[in-house]
Design a protein around this motif. Structure first.
Motif: not given
Length: 208
Positions: A57-60, A80-81, A103-107
């Motif tokens: 899920f998080f990777d998607s 985007q969220m 939404v993911r942000l850069p690590s």
């Protein structure tokens, strides 16, 4: 493809035995075949299992770039969220009945970075910057945007907190207040946070 590899391996072993002048019985060859079959089974067992649904899920999630800052359009439409399935709300320390978007942000360092939106009602949302470990378990959470009615010194008005986040995750938060009878809003406070080695948000002095 697997069958071809298996047959080639068997033929290679048999040819090697004949070329060396060794005569093997049928039982000997059956034992060799059993060994090859066992090796094939062990190879299959060593293959990775299906992806963890939480990680999947998080990777998607879409990835939003930084730096980023407050904009009325973003907090209204949450572009985007993606809506967080309620079963994963506990990953952010929320009950399942809360409507969340992410939404993911850069690590950063060894931490996954997530921007989380908590939908308070049809028009109001709060945003949180979250640090998560490699297994997507929440480490810390910082409120970066919110808007609410407040009573300040007996004066009712609207408080809004805005944010600016750099590419190194230096987070500047500025709070504004506008009384119900005021024509303009006034700045209340400004503060800055960084992420320490433990993945927690730590307030630092703003250098002017």
């Amino acid at each position: 493809m697997k069958k071809i590899t298996y047959i080639v391996a068997v033929l290679a072993v048999m040819l090697l035995m004949f070329s060396c002048g060794n005569r093997k019985s049928a039982a000997d060859y059956e034992g060799m075949l059993d060994s090859i079959r066992k090796a094939e089974v062990e190879k299959e067992l060593l293959k990775p299992t299906a992806s963890d649904p939480v990680v999947a899920f998080f990777d998607s999630l879409s990835i939003k770039s930084v730096p980023m800052k407050y904009s009325p359009e973003f907090v209204e439409y949450l572009p985007q969220m993606m809506k967080v399935p309620s079963v994963y709300n506990t990953r952010f320390d929320y009950e399942s009945n809360v409507e969340l978007y992410a939404v993911r942000l850069p690590s950063y360092q060894n931490y996954h970075m997530i921007l989380l939106g908590e939908k308070l009602d049809s028009t109001n949302v709060s945003l949180y910057l979250c640090t998560m470990n490699q297994e997507y378990v929440l480490v810390d959470r910082l409120c970066v945007y919110e808007q609410k009615i407040e009573d300040r010194n007996g004066k009712l008005g609207l408080m809004r907190q805005e944010y600016y986040i750099t590419s190194k995750y230096e987070v500047t938060l500025v709070s504004y207040f506008r009384g119900e009878d005021d024509e303009t809003e006034s700045e209340l406070t400004a503060c800055r946070y960084v992420i320490n080695k433990e993945g927690n948000f730590e307030e630092v002095i703003i250098e002017l």
